[in-house]
Design an enzyme around this catalytic site. Sequence first.
Site, PDB file in Angstrom:
ATOM      1  N   GLU A  35      71.436  13.516  -5.175  1.00 32.92           N
ATOM      2  CA  GLU A  35      71.919  12.134  -5.170  1.00 32.92           C
ATOM      3  C   GLU A  35      70.903  11.210  -5.855  1.00 32.92           C
ATOM      4  O   GLU A  35      69.810  11.639  -6.220  1.00 32.92           O
ATOM      5  CB  GLU A  35      72.169  11.656  -3.740  1.00 32.92           C
ATOM      6  CG  GLU A  35      70.945  11.703  -2.845  1.00 32.92           C
ATOM      7  CD  GLU A  35      70.523  10.333  -2.336  1.00 32.92           C
ATOM      8  OE1 GLU A  35      69.419   9.891  -2.723  1.00 32.92           O
ATOM      9  OE2 GLU A  35      71.266   9.716  -1.552  1.00 32.92           O
ATOM     10  N   LYS A 169      69.770  11.454   9.340  1.00 36.93           N
ATOM     11  CA  LYS A 169      68.681  10.484   9.506  1.00 36.93           C
ATOM     12  C   LYS A 169      68.473  10.178  10.985  1.00 36.93           C
ATOM     13  O   LYS A 169      69.416  10.120  11.769  1.00 36.93           O
ATOM     14  CB  LYS A 169      69.025   9.209   8.748  1.00 36.93           C
ATOM     15  CG  LYS A 169      69.353   9.492   7.283  1.00 36.93           C
ATOM     16  CD  LYS A 169      68.690   8.511   6.347  1.00 36.93           C
ATOM     17  CE  LYS A 169      68.724   9.032   4.932  1.00 36.93           C
ATOM     18  NZ  LYS A 169      70.044   8.934   4.303  1.00 36.93           N
TER      19      LYS A 169
END
Length: 322
Positions: A35, A169
Site C-alpha cells: 500500500e 493496529k
Amino acid sequence: MNTTATAPAADPALLDIDEEVREALHEGRPVVALESSAIPHGLPYPANLDLALDIDAQVRSAGAVPARVAVLDGRIRVGMTKEQLELFASSPDVPKVSTRDLSLTLTRGGLGATTVSSSLVAAELAGIPVFAVAGIGGVHRDAPYSFDISADLVQFTRSRVAVVCAGAKSMLHPAWTLEWLETAGIPVIGYRCDDFPAYLSVSSGVRNPHRLDDLREIAAVVLNHWRTGTATSALVTHPIREADGIPSADIEAALEDATARAKAAGVTGPAITPYILKAIAQATQGRTADANRSVLLSTAALAGEFATQFSLELAERAGARA
Ligand code: PSU
Ligand code: MN
C-alpha cells in the site's frame, strides 16, 4: 445492437504496471503488492521515502519483486519507480484513498495514497496474489456507536489476495475484528504464532483461529480456499520481533489519551487512523517509531518469502496438471 445499458466489467487497462513487475508476473516469479497510505500519512519527508525504499529492499532480499500501489496522475500505478516514489513522498497533502474514493480520484486526476482496501483492488486487477501490510484496519473500539469498521475488512470479502500482516493496529478492537472476519469467512492463519498480533505489540491478547508453521503449507491452504470458489482474501499473521515489540499496556496509556484528544478536536472518519497513530508516536517519544520500522521491515521480508513459496506451490500444481 444491444441498447441495454450495462455496467462495464473490471478493466485492467486502468492500471499502469511497472515493467519489472509485469515481467515477473508474466514469468510466474514472486511479487508482493504494497500500500502507499503510510507514506504521506506516516513519517515526514525524506524519512518516509527512505523507509519505503527499505521496505522494498526487504521484499527483494527475500527473492520477490515489490509492487507498491498508488494513484499517480489519475492512473492506478502498480510498482513505483524511485523517481515516482520520491515525488509521491515529497508531495504535500496527498489524499488517503480507500475503495470508495478510488473512482473519484481516477476520474478527477491527481495523486492518491491507497489504503489496504484500494491497494487490494489494484493487486487483484493486476493479478498479484500476495499483499503485505504491517497493520490492517479493523473494527474500531467505538464501533457500536460510530459504526466505524475499516473498509479493509469489507474489501477482504471481495479480493482474492493473500494478505501478510502483523495483525490489526493496536487502536482497534482485536476480538471484534476477528469476529467480523469469521462472519465473513476469511481464513486467519498465524505463521509460527498462537496469538493474533497487534501491529506494534507481539500479542493482541486473542488467539489466531489457526496456526501453521510452514509457509508452503499456508500457500496450499490459500489456493484450496480459492479452489472452493470462495473469492475472498486470506490473512497470514506474524508478529513484530519479540525484542522490538511494545507492551500493550504502554500503548493503551497513550491510546486513551490520544482518543480523548481526537474526540475533543472533533476528528472523525478516515482522519481518525492517521491522527491516533501520530499521537501515539509522539506520546511514546520515538519508541513506536523504532517498533514501526521493525514491523514494517519484517512483514515485508516475510511476505517476500511467502510469495516465493506461493509461486512454487502454483508451479507444482500447474506441473501436476500438465
Ligand atoms: N498507516 C498510516 N496511516 C494510515 C494507514 C496506515 O500511517 O492511514 C491506513 C492503512 O492503509 C489502512 C487504513 O488500510 O489506514 C485504515 O484506515 P481506516 O481505519 O480509516 O479504514
Ligand atoms: Mn473508518
